[in-house]
Design an enzyme around this catalytic site. Structure first.
Site, short mmCIF file in Angstrom:
data_model
loop_
_atom_site.label_atom_id
_atom_site.label_comp_id
_atom_site.label_asym_id
_atom_site.label_seq_id
_atom_site.Cartn_x
_atom_site.Cartn_y
_atom_site.Cartn_z
N GLY A 13 -7.66 4.99 70.28
CA GLY A 13 -6.75 4.16 71.06
C GLY A 13 -5.47 4.91 71.36
O GLY A 13 -5.06 5.78 70.59
N SER A 14 -4.85 4.57 72.49
CA SER A 14 -3.68 5.34 72.91
C SER A 14 -2.71 4.49 73.72
O SER A 14 -2.06 4.99 74.63
CB SER A 14 -4.12 6.53 73.76
OG SER A 14 -4.85 6.04 74.88
N TRP A 17 1.30 1.17 70.80
CA TRP A 17 1.32 1.34 69.35
C TRP A 17 0.52 2.57 68.93
O TRP A 17 0.95 3.35 68.08
CB TRP A 17 0.81 0.06 68.70
CG TRP A 17 0.86 -0.09 67.21
CD1 TRP A 17 -0.02 -0.84 66.47
CD2 TRP A 17 1.81 0.43 66.26
NE1 TRP A 17 0.32 -0.80 65.14
CE2 TRP A 17 1.45 -0.02 64.98
CE3 TRP A 17 2.93 1.26 66.38
CZ2 TRP A 17 2.15 0.32 63.82
CZ3 TRP A 17 3.63 1.60 65.22
CH2 TRP A 17 3.24 1.13 63.96
N LYS A 123 -4.22 -6.12 65.67
CA LYS A 123 -3.73 -7.46 65.31
C LYS A 123 -4.50 -8.50 66.10
O LYS A 123 -4.18 -8.80 67.24
CB LYS A 123 -2.23 -7.55 65.57
CG LYS A 123 -1.45 -6.64 64.61
CD LYS A 123 0.04 -6.69 64.77
CE LYS A 123 0.71 -5.90 63.64
NZ LYS A 123 2.16 -5.84 63.74
N ALA A 156 6.57 -0.98 68.50
CA ALA A 156 6.16 0.42 68.72
C ALA A 156 7.29 1.32 69.21
O ALA A 156 7.45 2.44 68.72
CB ALA A 156 4.98 0.46 69.70
N LYS A 207 0.53 -14.26 63.28
CA LYS A 207 1.96 -14.28 63.64
C LYS A 207 2.16 -14.22 65.15
O LYS A 207 3.18 -14.71 65.66
CB LYS A 207 2.71 -13.15 62.93
CG LYS A 207 2.17 -11.74 63.22
CD LYS A 207 2.94 -11.01 64.28
CE LYS A 207 2.19 -9.77 64.73
NZ LYS A 207 2.98 -8.86 65.53
N ASN A 273 4.87 -10.98 72.76
CA ASN A 273 4.34 -12.35 72.85
C ASN A 273 5.46 -13.35 73.10
O ASN A 273 5.34 -14.25 73.93
CB ASN A 273 3.58 -12.70 71.56
CG ASN A 273 2.25 -11.99 71.47
OD1 ASN A 273 1.27 -12.42 72.04
ND2 ASN A 273 2.22 -10.87 70.76
N LYS A 299 -3.15 -6.37 77.40
CA LYS A 299 -3.46 -7.75 77.06
C LYS A 299 -2.52 -8.27 75.98
O LYS A 299 -2.19 -7.57 75.03
CB LYS A 299 -4.90 -7.87 76.55
CG LYS A 299 -5.95 -7.71 77.64
CD LYS A 299 -5.68 -8.63 78.78
CE LYS A 299 -6.84 -9.24 79.48
NZ LYS A 299 -6.38 -10.02 80.64
#
Length: 352
Positions: A13-14, A17, A123, A156, A207, A273, A299
């Site tokens: 993943g990139s 974060w 998360k 991040a 959270k 969020n 997303k």
């Protein structure tokens, strides 16, 4: 289980974060004999103004789309092919949107050696026929490797800017947790290892739902007292949810770690969020429209997690026990008025 050094690291993943974590790991491994000096990072290939994102990262050492303004170490190598990226990896860092975890694990299952270890920074949660499934469980089942989790109050861009913060590693095998701590800790990124891994992971997912409620409050200009109530009642629902759904016993002390109350606070005041939920109230636009406008198409985890949690609560006939989680889902997906977030607080079972 003994892994022979130097241990090869792959970041799966990139995004925002993932790139911040790549910066930490790239710097750390240069100074440690235990880890290989080159770090592979799998990048979902995109075109940026006619250039491949991997090419930009490998020549300019910056993820100009997801972490602009922060240089990545030159030993972080961006690879567009997932199988190539994970080949021979000893340590796998999973940091992708949670809805892609099945596809990614299927693609690399059997292509990673059997002693490899994973850690998920994702998360979110998943749902299966029996209800709740943790992301770590999915990785464990599909890849047959041991998996730890890392969650905490870690925005991040602040981590990439080397501003001080804490985080929590949850690992059912303490030695594996300590190995990842060695890989990731810096003077400004301090890590506590706990064995209550499922609670750590649930905190990281739940959270985000509370942060959406906090953003609704900001959009309605409710003030700090109301937002504090959202945070407290949200925390109570997080604890209650963990007590119902965690297979192992839940330690309340885990909620006092960075993965718990600290992450909840930072997300309810500074996270994406909260920000998008506030815009949802003020603009009247849909979550999908705001994702495109405000998040570069990335997303948002909070609304999706609220939908998964709602379906799980329906299966257990427990929707009424979690009014805050339920209100967030109904406002995001069923067109309920945003003011419902206040009425759910007024009649919350915590006050009965």
């Amino acid at each position: 289980m003994a892994l022979a050094g130097p241990l090869k690291v792959c970041i799966v993943g990139s995004g925002n974060w993932g790139s911040a974590v790549a910066k930490i790991i790239g710097h750390n491994v240069k100074n440690m004999k235990k880890f290989a000096s080159t770090v592979n990072m799998w990048v979902f290939e995109e075109n940026i103004n006619g250039r491949k994102l991997t090419e930009i990262i490998n020549t300019e050492h910056e993820n100009v789309k997801y972490l602009p303004g922060h240089k990545l170490p030159e030993n972080v190598v961006a690879l567009p092919n997932l199988t190539d990226a994970v080949r021979d990896a000893d340590l796998l860092i999973f940091v992708i949107p949670h809805q892609f975890i099945h596809k990614v694990c299927q693609e690399i299952s059997g292509k990673v050696h059997k002693n490899a270890l994973g850690i998920t920074l994702i998360k979110g949660i998943d749902e299966g026929p029996e209800g709740l499934r943790l992301i770590s469980d999915i990785i464990r089942e599909k890849m047959n490797i041991d998996v730890s989790v890392l969650m905490g109050a870690n925005i991040a861009n602040e981590v990439a800017a080397e501003k001080f913060c804490e985080t929590t590693i949850g690992s059912k095998n303490k030695n594996h947790g300590l190995l990842f701590k060695e890989l990731l800790q810096t003077p400004n990124f301090r890590i506590t290892v706990v064995e209550d891994a499922d609670t750590v992971e649930l905190c990281g997912a739940l959270k985000n739902i509370v942060a959406v409620a906090a953003g609704f409050c900001d959009g309605l200009s409710c003030g700090d007292n109301t937002k504090a109530a959202v945070i407290r009642l949200g925390l109570m629902e997080m604890i209650a949810f963990a007590n119902v759904f965690c297979k192992d016993s839940v330690s309340i002390a885990t909620f006092l770690e960075s993965c718990g109350v600290a992450d909840l606070i930072t997300t309810c005041y500074g996270g994406r969020n909260r920000k998008v939920a506030e815009a949802f109230v003020k603009t009247g636009k849909s979550i999908e429209e705001l994702e495109k406008e405000m998040l570069n198409g990335q997303k948002l985890q909070g609304p999706q997690t609220s939908a998964e949690v709602y379906r799980i609560l329906q299966q257990k006939n427990m929707v009424n026990n979690f009014p805050l989680f339920t209100a967030v889902f109904q406002i995001c997906y069923e067109g309920k008025p945003v003011e419902d977030v206040i009425s759910c607080l007024q009649s919350h079972p915590e006050h009965m």
